[in-house]
Design a protein around this motif. Structure first.
Motif, PDB file in Angstrom:
ATOM      1  N   PHE A  78       6.188  18.191  -1.368  1.00  0.00           N
ATOM      2  CA  PHE A  78       7.026  17.030  -1.076  1.00  0.00           C
ATOM      3  C   PHE A  78       6.334  15.779  -1.587  1.00  0.00           C
ATOM      4  CE2 PHE A  78       4.109  17.519   2.407  1.00  0.00           C
ATOM      5  CZ  PHE A  78       3.690  16.228   2.669  1.00  0.00           C
ATOM      6  N   GLY A  79       7.095  14.701  -1.684  1.00  0.00           N
ATOM      7  CA  GLY A  79       6.497  13.436  -2.073  1.00  0.00           C
ATOM      8  C   GLY A  79       7.537  12.405  -2.463  1.00  0.00           C
ATOM      9  N   PRO A  80       7.121  11.141  -2.593  1.00  0.00           N
ATOM     10  CA  PRO A  80       8.015  10.087  -3.082  1.00  0.00           C
ATOM     11  C   PRO A  80       8.151  10.214  -4.590  1.00  0.00           C
ATOM     12  CG  PRO A  80       5.812   9.210  -2.753  1.00  0.00           C
ATOM     13  CD  PRO A  80       5.763  10.655  -2.328  1.00  0.00           C
ATOM     14  N   MET A  81       9.367  10.139  -5.074  1.00  0.00           N
ATOM     15  CA  MET A  81       9.594  10.440  -6.497  1.00  0.00           C
ATOM     16  C   MET A  81      10.666   9.515  -7.054  1.00  0.00           C
ATOM     17  SD  MET A  81       8.043  12.499  -8.503  1.00  0.00           S
ATOM     18  CE  MET A  81       7.237  13.422  -7.192  1.00  0.00           C
ATOM     19  N   VAL A  82      10.328   8.388  -7.687  1.00  0.00           N
ATOM     20  CA  VAL A  82       8.952   7.974  -7.886  1.00  0.00           C
ATOM     21  C   VAL A  82       8.747   6.603  -7.259  1.00  0.00           C
ATOM     22  CG1 VAL A  82       8.610   9.302 -10.001  1.00  0.00           C
ATOM     23  CG2 VAL A  82       9.455   6.956 -10.173  1.00  0.00           C
ATOM     24  N   THR A  83       7.489   6.315  -6.911  1.00  0.00           N
ATOM     25  CA  THR A  83       7.142   5.031  -6.327  1.00  0.00           C
ATOM     26  C   THR A  83       6.730   4.045  -7.421  1.00  0.00           C
ATOM     27  OG1 THR A  83       6.486   5.835  -4.142  1.00  0.00           O
ATOM     28  CG2 THR A  83       5.378   3.856  -4.949  1.00  0.00           C
ATOM     29  N   PRO A  84       7.363   2.863  -7.479  1.00  0.00           N
ATOM     30  CA  PRO A  84       6.898   1.823  -8.400  1.00  0.00           C
ATOM     31  C   PRO A  84       5.605   1.202  -7.838  1.00  0.00           C
ATOM     32  CG  PRO A  84       9.218   1.524  -7.808  1.00  0.00           C
ATOM     33  CD  PRO A  84       8.622   2.478  -6.820  1.00  0.00           C
ATOM     34  N   LEU A  85       4.486   1.697  -8.284  1.00  0.00           N
ATOM     35  CA  LEU A  85       3.207   1.242  -7.735  1.00  0.00           C
ATOM     36  C   LEU A  85       2.999  -0.260  -7.880  1.00  0.00           C
ATOM     37  CD1 LEU A  85       0.693   2.263  -6.278  1.00  0.00           C
ATOM     38  CD2 LEU A  85      -0.363   2.668  -8.515  1.00  0.00           C
ATOM     39  N   PRO A  86       3.513  -0.926  -8.946  1.00  0.00           N
ATOM     40  CA  PRO A  86       3.286  -2.360  -9.062  1.00  0.00           C
ATOM     41  C   PRO A  86       3.869  -3.200  -7.930  1.00  0.00           C
ATOM     42  CG  PRO A  86       3.867  -1.463 -11.200  1.00  0.00           C
ATOM     43  CD  PRO A  86       4.094  -0.367 -10.195  1.00  0.00           C
ATOM     44  N   ARG A  87       4.799  -2.668  -7.140  1.00  0.00           N
ATOM     45  CA  ARG A  87       5.298  -3.455  -6.024  1.00  0.00           C
ATOM     46  C   ARG A  87       4.579  -3.110  -4.715  1.00  0.00           C
ATOM     47  NH1 ARG A  87      11.185  -0.851  -5.527  1.00  0.00           N
ATOM     48  NH2 ARG A  87      10.733   0.906  -4.147  1.00  0.00           N
ATOM     49  N   ARG A  88       3.544  -2.298  -4.808  1.00  0.00           N
ATOM     50  CA  ARG A  88       2.769  -1.930  -3.624  1.00  0.00           C
ATOM     51  C   ARG A  88       1.296  -2.230  -3.856  1.00  0.00           C
ATOM     52  NH1 ARG A  88       5.687   1.411  -0.070  1.00  0.00           N
ATOM     53  NH2 ARG A  88       7.681   2.151  -0.912  1.00  0.00           N
ATOM     54  N   ARG A  89       0.513  -2.220  -2.805  1.00  0.00           N
ATOM     55  CA  ARG A  89      -0.922  -2.409  -2.906  1.00  0.00           C
ATOM     56  C   ARG A  89      -1.586  -1.048  -3.026  1.00  0.00           C
ATOM     57  NH1 ARG A  89      -2.014  -7.046  -4.581  1.00  0.00           N
ATOM     58  NH2 ARG A  89      -4.115  -6.986  -3.653  1.00  0.00           N
ATOM     59  N   PRO A  90      -2.323  -0.788  -4.111  1.00  0.00           N
ATOM     60  CA  PRO A  90      -2.889   0.540  -4.329  1.00  0.00           C
ATOM     61  C   PRO A  90      -3.770   1.038  -3.186  1.00  0.00           C
ATOM     62  CG  PRO A  90      -3.037  -0.746  -6.331  1.00  0.00           C
ATOM     63  CD  PRO A  90      -2.577  -1.688  -5.257  1.00  0.00           C
ATOM     64  N   VAL A  92      -3.451   0.347   0.004  1.00  0.00           N
ATOM     65  CA  VAL A  92      -2.584   0.745   1.119  1.00  0.00           C
ATOM     66  C   VAL A  92      -1.938   2.101   0.812  1.00  0.00           C
ATOM     67  CG1 VAL A  92      -0.559   0.138   2.490  1.00  0.00           C
ATOM     68  CG2 VAL A  92      -2.168  -1.648   1.776  1.00  0.00           C
ATOM     69  N   VAL A  93      -1.465   2.269  -0.424  1.00  0.00           N
ATOM     70  CA  VAL A  93      -0.881   3.551  -0.825  1.00  0.00           C
ATOM     71  C   VAL A  93      -1.912   4.677  -0.722  1.00  0.00           C
ATOM     72  CG1 VAL A  93       0.186   4.826  -2.725  1.00  0.00           C
ATOM     73  CG2 VAL A  93       0.846   2.462  -2.301  1.00  0.00           C
ATOM     74  N   ALA A  94      -3.160   4.388  -1.084  1.00  0.00           N
ATOM     75  CA  ALA A  94      -4.212   5.407  -0.987  1.00  0.00           C
ATOM     76  C   ALA A  94      -4.400   5.857   0.450  1.00  0.00           C
ATOM     77  CB  ALA A  94      -5.520   4.870  -1.554  1.00  0.00           C
ATOM     78  N   GLU A 140      -3.742  -0.120 -14.021  1.00  0.00           N
ATOM     79  CA  GLU A 140      -4.873  -0.543 -13.201  1.00  0.00           C
ATOM     80  C   GLU A 140      -4.750  -0.026 -11.772  1.00  0.00           C
ATOM     81  OE1 GLU A 140      -6.984  -4.621 -11.581  1.00  0.00           O
ATOM     82  OE2 GLU A 140      -5.744  -4.754 -13.397  1.00  0.00           O
ATOM     83  N   GLY A 141      -3.534  -0.053 -11.241  1.00  0.00           N
ATOM     84  CA  GLY A 141      -3.320   0.439  -9.881  1.00  0.00           C
ATOM     85  C   GLY A 141      -3.650   1.911  -9.735  1.00  0.00           C
ATOM     86  N   LEU A 142      -3.313   2.702 -10.742  1.00  0.00           N
ATOM     87  CA  LEU A 142      -3.643   4.126 -10.697  1.00  0.00           C
ATOM     88  C   LEU A 142      -5.152   4.340 -10.733  1.00  0.00           C
ATOM     89  CD1 LEU A 142      -0.846   5.601 -12.987  1.00  0.00           C
ATOM     90  CD2 LEU A 142      -1.223   6.140 -10.572  1.00  0.00           C
ATOM     91  N   ARG A 167     -15.420   2.659   0.246  1.00  0.00           N
ATOM     92  CA  ARG A 167     -15.249   4.111   0.181  1.00  0.00           C
ATOM     93  C   ARG A 167     -14.217   4.494   1.234  1.00  0.00           C
ATOM     94  NH1 ARG A 167     -19.135   7.686  -1.434  1.00  0.00           N
ATOM     95  NH2 ARG A 167     -20.766   6.161  -0.942  1.00  0.00           N
ATOM     96  N   PHE A 168     -13.179   5.235   0.820  1.00  0.00           N
ATOM     97  CA  PHE A 168     -12.116   5.636   1.735  1.00  0.00           C
ATOM     98  C   PHE A 168     -12.329   7.078   2.196  1.00  0.00           C
ATOM     99  CE2 PHE A 168      -8.180   2.740   0.889  1.00  0.00           C
ATOM    100  CZ  PHE A 168      -8.917   1.629   1.277  1.00  0.00           C
TER     101      PHE A 168
END
Length: 272
Positions: A78-90, A92-94, A140-142, A167-168
Motif C-alpha cells: 500500500f502507499g500514497p500514489m503519488v505524493t507531490p513531495l514539493p508541497r510537503r516537508r521531506p 515530516v514525510v520521512a 533535493e527532497g528525495l 539522525r531519524f
C-alpha cells in the motif's frame, strides 16, 4: 537496450483508488483494502490530492487512509500514489513514512512526483507553481528523505531544504521502495526514476510503450532486473498485454468522477 528478463511471471495486480466522494472516508478505503486482500489483489494505492476538478467535492487524506489500510490488512502492499513531495516537508514525510512502514509490517511503497498546478492545486495554497522549480525541489527532497529514512546521520544544506546534524530513528524495517511518476514521453522523470526502485508512467499509448520506458531506465541504471515498471489501466482493460510487455505492476484505476461504492466494491471482490 533493456536487459532481457523472464516475462513469463504475471505482473502483480493492484488497485488505484482516489479517496474522493464515496471513498472520502478512511474507514471505507480500509474496508475496500480488506476486501481486496481477501480477493487476491497484491496492492492498494491511494491518490494524493488536496483539491480536484468538479464534480469531485469531498477528499480524504491519503496518509490517514494508508494508516487505516496498514492497521486492517496483513499482506497487500500500500502507499500514497503519488505524493507531490514539493508541497510537503521531506523530514515530516520521512517521519510519517517510517511510522507507517512499522505499522504495516514493511509493506509500504512510496510514490513521488512533482505534481501539477492545472487546477491551482499548488498556487491556490501558496505552493510553488513553476514545474521546473518543483522538479528541483523533488530531487533535493528525495535526497533528504532517503537520507533520513536510512537511519544514518544527515547533514544537508540545500537550495530548498536543510537537515542539520540529525539522525531519524526508528528506521524502516527494510528500505521502502520508491516509485517516481512521470508522463509518457518525458525523459527527465525517467532519469529521476532510474535512481530509485520503480517508474510509474501515465499516459502510455498502449503496451508497446513499456519497452521504451524499460530501455530508457535500463540505460541510466545499467540494467532493469528487480526494477518496477508500473502502469494504471481502467477496470475493463485486460492486464495480460501489459504484463507481457514488461510491466511488473498493473493497477486497476477507478474514478476519479462519479464513484459508485457498490460497483467498485463488486469489481474488487471479483478479484484481479
Amino acid at each position: 537496450m533493456a536487459t532481457p528478463q523472464d516475462r513469463t511471471v504475471a505482473a502483480q495486480r493492484g488497485l488505484f483508488i482516489p479517496p474522493f466522494d464515496a471513498f472520502a472516508d478512511p474507514a471505507k478505503v480500509a474496508d475496500l483494502a480488506v476486501a481486496a486482500e481477501r480477493a487476491g489483489w497484491d496492492g492498494v494505492f491511494v491518490w494524493d490530492h488536496v483539491r480536484y476538478s468538479s464534480p469531485v467535492t469531498a477528499i480524504a487524506d491519503p496518509w490517514i487512509c494508508c494508516a487505516a489500510i496498514a492497521a486492517r490488512t496483513e499482506r497487500v502492499r500500500f502507499g500514497p500514489m503519488v505524493t507531490p513531495l514539493p508541497r510537503r516537508r521531506p523530514h515530516v514525510v520521512a517521519r510519517q513514512a517510517a511510522s507507517l512502514d512499522l505499522l504495516g509490517g514493511g509493506r509500504l511503497v512510496l510514490g513521488f512526483g512533482i505534481g501539477d498546478d492545472l487546477l491551482g492545486e499548488m498556487s491556490r495554497f501558496g505552493d510553488e507553481p513553476e514545474p521546473k522549480v518543483r522538479a528541483d525541489m523533488l530531487d533535493e527532497g528525495l535526497d533528504v528523505l532517503t537520507g533520513l529514512l536510512s537511519g544514518r546521520l544527515v547533514e544537508h544544506l540545500g537550495r530548498h531544504y536543510r537537515a542539520e546534524d540529525v539522525r531519524f530513528l526508528p528506521a524502516p524495517q527494510r528500505p521502502i521502495p520508491i516509485w517516481v511518476a512521470g508522463r509518457y514521453g518525458n525523459r527527465a522523470p525517467l532519469r529521476r526514476a532510474a535512481r530509485y526502485d520503480g517508474a510509474f508512467v501515465i499516459g502510455y499509448p498502449g503496451p508497446e510503450g513499456i519497452e521504451q520506458v524499460r530501455e530508457a531506465v535500463a540505460a541510466d541504471r545499467g540494467g532493469i532486473e528487480g526494477y518496477d515498471v508500473v502502469v494504471d489501466v481502467p477496470p475493463d482493460t485486460d492486464p495480460a498485454p501489459w504484463s507481457a510487455a514488461g510491466a511488473t505492476w498493473v493497477l486497476t484505476r477507478f474514478g476519479p468522477y462519479d464513484l459508485d461504492e457498490e460497483a467498485v466494491r463488486a469489481a474488487v471482490e471479483a478479484g484481479p
